[in-house]
Design a protein around this motif. Structure first.
Motif, short mmCIF file in Angstrom:
data_model
loop_
_atom_site.label_atom_id
_atom_site.label_comp_id
_atom_site.label_asym_id
_atom_site.label_seq_id
_atom_site.Cartn_x
_atom_site.Cartn_y
_atom_site.Cartn_z
N VAL A 82 0.12 0.61 15.42
CA VAL A 82 0.43 0.59 13.50
C VAL A 82 1.84 -0.46 13.10
O VAL A 82 2.06 -0.55 12.25
N GLU A 83 2.59 -0.47 14.57
CA GLU A 83 4.19 -0.91 14.28
C GLU A 83 3.05 -2.96 13.59
O GLU A 83 3.80 -3.59 12.69
N SER A 85 0.48 -3.20 12.79
CA SER A 85 -0.84 -3.37 12.25
C SER A 85 -0.63 -3.58 10.54
O SER A 85 0.79 -3.48 10.16
N ASP A 86 -1.46 -4.01 9.71
CA ASP A 86 -1.32 -4.69 7.96
C ASP A 86 -1.80 -3.45 7.12
O ASP A 86 -1.26 -2.87 6.02
N VAL A 87 -2.79 -2.80 8.04
CA VAL A 87 -3.40 -1.65 7.12
C VAL A 87 -3.99 -0.08 8.57
O VAL A 87 -4.33 -0.90 9.59
N VAL A 88 -3.92 1.20 8.16
CA VAL A 88 -3.93 1.66 8.96
C VAL A 88 -5.06 2.79 8.98
O VAL A 88 -5.08 3.14 7.48
N SER A 112 6.01 4.84 8.86
CA SER A 112 5.21 3.90 8.87
C SER A 112 5.70 2.69 8.66
O SER A 112 5.95 1.79 7.77
N LYS A 113 5.26 3.36 6.12
CA LYS A 113 5.51 2.68 5.64
C LYS A 113 4.18 2.19 5.53
O LYS A 113 4.29 0.91 4.34
N LYS A 114 3.45 1.93 5.51
CA LYS A 114 2.11 1.20 6.15
C LYS A 114 0.99 1.45 5.33
O LYS A 114 0.75 2.96 4.84
N SER A 163 -6.63 -3.52 0.66
CA SER A 163 -5.44 -2.92 0.94
C SER A 163 -4.48 -3.86 1.44
O SER A 163 -3.87 -3.90 2.12
#
Length: 442
Positions: A82-83, A85-88, A112-114, A163
């Motif tokens: 997750v850290e 990544s650009d999108v989850v 995570s604010k993602k 996204s």
């Protein structure tokens, strides 16, 4: 090659993450089994949708209540994915309905604010009324899907690519990228510092000092380059419970993928290890040009035949990629360091090398005269003509009467004949075969 956007697929156990991963990747990569906890480590692949390329990473099922070592390890791996990544893509089970575990995972992901897209899976009959409860999780994008049947996956990927960071494709980096890879403490960071003439990356005798991949731009002969210093890759048995090390391996493989040339650094004072060979195998799988650097050459007692003996041993250990280019140097003393960039430039030129159709066909004809093409069931292979169809790596297509007659051994023979006549050292080459009727050959 620019760094691709990364999509992380996460969720609690047994919601269909691996099935979705395989659907997006277009092939069966992750193990799919109807029991929780099957996917224990991150598995990743490259994918494409609507003309946009990206990487996708599968993760193990998140169980925030787990107290066992495996459960904790899976959680750490998912957090790392997750850290990075650009999108989850947060996957839930539409048949089970909203659970307290889903709510707990959602609360954790929000931190995570993602960008997060909620995929409500297992809606094989597309019963969209099962989706409504999941809107209470508070995510703006909720997509009903059936990963087993492929329903809704296109809508999900539309949301994913929309996204991606808007600046991703705007940043043009035309520098030649060199990934410096190898085991810990082989001298990768020392080589970069020697090339730069300054201590830009940490150098330490402690194995594994470099935990991440560090991009360092520099100029050489008025050309722009980017050196990618990667963490050392240890044997898997030594890192199963070391999350930072696994994070480093993920970064290393990603660095190989986006490199134009890979430099495998080996400690020449030690035997070539199984891990050295595995890293070379990763470079081969990604079809990248390779320079093998035998570092710490100052520690070797030498005579006039020492280098030849080392080369013979390398050719034996790396027989599966005998096209590699080797360089012997010492990052500590700086001796023979000028050979490294010369070799990098040579193999990059070779991976972009083109030969004319006339030259190629002359080579193929000479090869067939020296060793007759194979036959099958009384039918002999005919090669009508050949042409180069690509670079990086060089690609050749043979037009034949029956591709079933062409054996792997003869393809290797043809490749060797091409290499003997044209300098493709340091780069793999690919040979494709297409069957064509003789009456179509003009």
């Amino acid at each position: 090659m620019a760094k691709l956007p990364l999509v992380a697929i996460v969720g609690r156990p047994n919601v269909g993450k691996s099935t979705l991963f395989n659907r997006i990747a277009g092939r069966r990569i992750s193990i799919v089994q109807d029991e929780p906890g099957v996917t224990r480590d991150r598995i990743f692949a490259e994918a494409e949708w609507s003309g946009k390329n990206f990487s996708v990473v599968d993760t193990g099922g998140i169980d925030l209540t787990a107290n066992d070592e495996i459960g904790k390890h899976i959680l750490i791996q998912a957090e790392i994915a997750v850290e990075m990544s650009d999108v989850v893509v947060f996957v839930v089970d539409g048949k089970d309905g909203l659970t307290s575990s889903d709510t707990d995972v959602a609360n954790k992901l929000r931190k995570s604010k993602k960008p997060i897209i909620l995929a409500v899976n297992k809606l094989d009959n597309y019963s969209t009324e099962l989706v409504y409860d999941f809107y209470s999780l508070g995510f703006k994008q909720v997509v009903p899907i059936s990963s087993t049947q492929g329903k809704g996956v296109g809508d999900l990927l539309d949301a994913v690519v929309e996204s991606f960071p808007k600046t991703q494709n705007d940043e043009v980096d035309d520098s030649l990228k060199i990934a410096i890879v190898g085991k810990p403490n082989a001298g990768k960071s020392s080589i970069i510092n020697r090339l730069l003439g300054e201590n830009r990356v940490i150098v330490s005798s402690v194995a594994g000092t470099t935990r991440d991949a560090v991009d360092v731009p520099f100029n050489y002969n008025k050309q722009k380059y980017t050196l990618i210093d990667t963490a050392g890759m240890r044997r898997k048995s030594k890192i199963e419970d070391e999350s930072i090390e696994k994070y480093s391996i993920f970064r290393t493989i990603d660095s190989i993928r986006r490199a134009d040339v890979c430099v495998l650094v080996v400690d020449s004072s030690e035997e070539l290890s199984e891990q050295d060979v595995k890293i070379a195998g990763l470079i081969k799988e990604e079809e990248k040009p390779i320079v093998v650097v035998m570092n710490k050459w100052d520690l070797i007692e030498k005579d006039t035949s020492t280098m030849n003996k080392f080369n013979e041993k390398l050719l034996c250990d790396l027989a599966f990629m005998s096209y590699f280019k080797s360089v012997y140097l010492s990052a500590l003393t700086g001796k023979r360091m000028e050979k490294l960039m010369q070799a990098v430039c040579e193999v990059y030129a070779n991976t972009n090398r083109k030969i004319t159709t006339g030259t190629l066909n002359d080579l193929i004809q000479d090869a067939m005269i020296s060793s007759a093409p194979p036959s099958k069931n009384g039918k002999r292979l005919k090669i009508y003509y050949a042409t180069q169809t690509g670079v990086q790596p060089p690609q050749f297509t043979l037009f034949v009467n029956d591709n079933k007659c062409l054996t792997d051994n003869y393809v290797r023979y043809l490749e060797n004949c091409i290499r003997k006549s044209v300098d493709f050292s340091g780069t793999p080459i690919k040979i494709f075969v297409k069957a064509k009727r003789e009456e179509d050959i003009k």
